[in-house]
Design a protein around this motif. Structure first.
Motif, PDB file in Angstrom:
ATOM      1  N   LYS A   8       0.836  -1.194   0.000  1.00 33.66           N
ATOM      2  CA  LYS A   8       0.000   0.000   0.000  1.00 33.66           C
ATOM      3  C   LYS A   8       0.879   1.255   0.000  1.00 33.66           C
ATOM      4  CE  LYS A   8      -3.903   2.061   2.412  1.00 33.66           C
ATOM      5  NZ  LYS A   8      -4.845   1.917   3.515  1.00 33.66           N
ATOM      6  N   SER A   9       1.965   1.227   0.739  1.00 37.87           N
ATOM      7  CA  SER A   9       2.885   2.364   0.778  1.00 37.87           C
ATOM      8  C   SER A   9       3.519   2.614  -0.587  1.00 37.87           C
ATOM      9  CB  SER A   9       3.992   2.132   1.810  1.00 37.87           C
ATOM     10  OG  SER A   9       3.440   2.035   3.094  1.00 37.87           O
ATOM     11  N   ALA A  10       3.886   1.521  -1.272  1.00 34.96           N
ATOM     12  CA  ALA A  10       4.485   1.659  -2.604  1.00 34.96           C
ATOM     13  C   ALA A  10       3.476   2.247  -3.585  1.00 34.96           C
ATOM     14  CB  ALA A  10       4.989   0.315  -3.102  1.00 34.96           C
ATOM     15  N   ARG A  11       2.214   1.807  -3.483  1.00 33.57           N
ATOM     16  CA  ARG A  11       1.167   2.359  -4.364  1.00 33.57           C
ATOM     17  C   ARG A  11       0.944   3.841  -4.080  1.00 33.57           C
ATOM     18  NH1 ARG A  11      -1.877  -2.479  -2.902  1.00 33.57           N
ATOM     19  NH2 ARG A  11      -3.217  -1.090  -1.723  1.00 33.57           N
ATOM     20  N   LYS A  12       0.990   4.229  -2.795  1.00 33.73           N
ATOM     21  CA  LYS A  12       0.826   5.642  -2.434  1.00 33.73           C
ATOM     22  C   LYS A  12       1.985   6.486  -2.976  1.00 33.73           C
ATOM     23  CE  LYS A  12      -1.955   5.444   1.757  1.00 33.73           C
ATOM     24  NZ  LYS A  12      -1.976   5.783   3.191  1.00 33.73           N
ATOM     25  N   ARG A  13       3.208   5.949  -2.892  1.00 34.05           N
ATOM     26  CA  ARG A  13       4.362   6.681  -3.427  1.00 34.05           C
ATOM     27  C   ARG A  13       4.246   6.853  -4.939  1.00 34.05           C
ATOM     28  NH1 ARG A  13       7.108   3.626   0.448  1.00 34.05           N
ATOM     29  NH2 ARG A  13       7.590   2.018  -1.090  1.00 34.05           N
ATOM     30  N   GLU A  14       3.817   5.783  -5.608  1.00 37.55           N
ATOM     31  CA  GLU A  14       3.638   5.849  -7.059  1.00 37.55           C
ATOM     32  C   GLU A  14       2.569   6.881  -7.429  1.00 37.55           C
ATOM     33  OE1 GLU A  14       2.034   3.045 -10.673  1.00 37.55           O
ATOM     34  OE2 GLU A  14       2.957   2.071  -8.950  1.00 37.55           O
ATOM     35  N   LEU A  15       1.484   6.901  -6.681  1.00 37.84           N
ATOM     36  CA  LEU A  15       0.424   7.866  -6.921  1.00 37.84           C
ATOM     37  C   LEU A  15       0.920   9.288  -6.676  1.00 37.84           C
ATOM     38  CD1 LEU A  15      -2.558   8.373  -7.600  1.00 37.84           C
ATOM     39  CD2 LEU A  15      -3.041   8.178  -5.163  1.00 37.84           C
ATOM     40  N   ALA A  16       1.681   9.486  -5.619  1.00 38.14           N
ATOM     41  CA  ALA A  16       2.232  10.814  -5.324  1.00 38.14           C
ATOM     42  C   ALA A  16       3.180  11.262  -6.440  1.00 38.14           C
ATOM     43  CB  ALA A  16       2.950  10.806  -3.985  1.00 38.14           C
ATOM     44  N   ASP A  17       3.966  10.324  -6.979  1.00 40.43           N
ATOM     45  CA  ASP A  17       4.856  10.651  -8.099  1.00 40.43           C
ATOM     46  C   ASP A  17       4.061  11.058  -9.333  1.00 40.43           C
ATOM     47  OD1 ASP A  17       7.103  10.145  -6.584  1.00 40.43           O
ATOM     48  OD2 ASP A  17       7.422   8.124  -7.410  1.00 40.43           O
ATOM     49  N   LEU A  18       2.969  10.356  -9.595  1.00 42.59           N
ATOM     50  CA  LEU A  18       2.132  10.693 -10.758  1.00 42.59           C
ATOM     51  C   LEU A  18       1.452  12.050 -10.581  1.00 42.59           C
ATOM     52  CD1 LEU A  18       0.495   7.255 -11.654  1.00 42.59           C
ATOM     53  CD2 LEU A  18       2.330   8.456 -12.857  1.00 42.59           C
ATOM     54  N   VAL A  19       1.022  12.356  -9.360  1.00 42.50           N
ATOM     55  CA  VAL A  19       0.414  13.663  -9.082  1.00 42.50           C
ATOM     56  C   VAL A  19       1.442  14.768  -9.325  1.00 42.50           C
ATOM     57  CG1 VAL A  19      -0.519  15.131  -7.257  1.00 42.50           C
ATOM     58  CG2 VAL A  19      -1.333  12.779  -7.496  1.00 42.50           C
ATOM     59  N   GLU A  20       2.654  14.550  -8.826  1.00 44.06           N
ATOM     60  CA  GLU A  20       3.726  15.536  -9.017  1.00 44.06           C
ATOM     61  C   GLU A  20       4.062  15.693 -10.505  1.00 44.06           C
ATOM     62  OE1 GLU A  20       8.401  16.120  -7.840  1.00 44.06           O
ATOM     63  OE2 GLU A  20       7.136  14.871  -6.557  1.00 44.06           O
ATOM     64  N   LEU A  21       4.094  14.588 -11.230  1.00 47.67           N
ATOM     65  CA  LEU A  21       4.356  14.639 -12.665  1.00 47.67           C
ATOM     66  C   LEU A  21       3.255  15.418 -13.385  1.00 47.67           C
ATOM     67  CD1 LEU A  21       6.071  13.766 -15.084  1.00 47.67           C
ATOM     68  CD2 LEU A  21       4.745  11.645 -15.149  1.00 47.67           C
ATOM     69  N   GLY A  22       2.023  15.188 -12.995  1.00 46.53           N
ATOM     70  CA  GLY A  22       0.906  15.930 -13.581  1.00 46.53           C
ATOM     71  C   GLY A  22       1.016  17.421 -13.324  1.00 46.53           C
ATOM     72  N   ASP A  23       1.381  17.798 -12.094  1.00 43.94           N
ATOM     73  CA  ASP A  23       1.563  19.217 -11.771  1.00 43.94           C
ATOM     74  C   ASP A  23       2.689  19.824 -12.603  1.00 43.94           C
ATOM     75  OD1 ASP A  23      -0.494  19.122  -9.947  1.00 43.94           O
ATOM     76  OD2 ASP A  23       0.827  18.888  -8.202  1.00 43.94           O
ATOM     77  N   THR A  24       3.757  19.066 -12.776  1.00 42.78           N
ATOM     78  CA  THR A  24       4.883  19.545 -13.587  1.00 42.78           C
ATOM     79  C   THR A  24       4.443  19.752 -15.030  1.00 42.78           C
ATOM     80  OG1 THR A  24       6.439  18.358 -12.181  1.00 42.78           O
ATOM     81  CG2 THR A  24       7.225  19.001 -14.360  1.00 42.78           C
TER      82      THR A  24
END
Length: 163
Positions: A8-24
């Motif tokens: 679950k932690s790995a999925r949350k990190r991946e999601l946070a990375d995708l959110v950051e990528l989207g913002d970028t």
């Protein structure tokens, strides 16, 4: 046979990375995004988000962009962003080099021009003329204008020389 799925932690990190990528991606200009060659649905989602004024609608659109990115080739997008970052670093390098040369040219026009011509490997009569005009400038405004023109000329020359 059990398939190991990410924690679950790995999925949350991946999601946070995708959110950051989207913002970028949302922060990039249109031409920078074109250089990345994003998939059509991702590009449309980002363009739609840029026009939104409502914070709630924007938050919803950001979630949609993240969902679109899950299905995209994220590594290709990150590689493209890395290339854009390298181009930005190169622009900053040229700008700083042009500032250093401009300062050197303004401090000692003759020796600076000789050193600059030796560096770039060609005579620069227009630059020498600008420096001469700068020495004979009669007002602060003329000096500032000519100083900017020296910078622009030096920057253009530096950007064009092969590395």
């Amino acid at each position: 046979m059990a398939v190991d799925k990410p924690s679950k932690s790995a999925r949350k990190r991946e999601l946070a990375d995708l959110v950051e990528l989207g913002d970028t991606l949302m922060a990039l200009s249109d031409e920078e995004r074109l250089d990345l060659a994003l998939e059509d649905h991702v590009e449309k989602a980002i363009v739609a988000a840029r026009d939104m004024k409502s914070q709630i609608a924007l938050r919803r659109q950001k979630r949609f962009i993240t969902k679109c990115l899950r299905d995209s080739n994220v590594e290709a997008i990150r590689a493209g962003l890395h290339r854009l970052g390298a181009a930005e670093r190169q622009r900053k390098f040229w700008f700083a080099a042009a500032e250093r040369w401009r300062n050197r040219l303004l401090d000692d026009p003759v020796a600076g021009a000789d050193a600059f011509e030796a560096e770039v490997g060609a005579d620069q009569p227009e630059l020498r003329q600008l420096l001469s005009d700068l020495e004979h400038a009669t007002s602060d405004r003329a000096e500032k204008t000519l100083s900017r023109e020296v910078f622009r000329r030096v920057h253009d020359i530096l950007v064009r020389i092969p590395q």
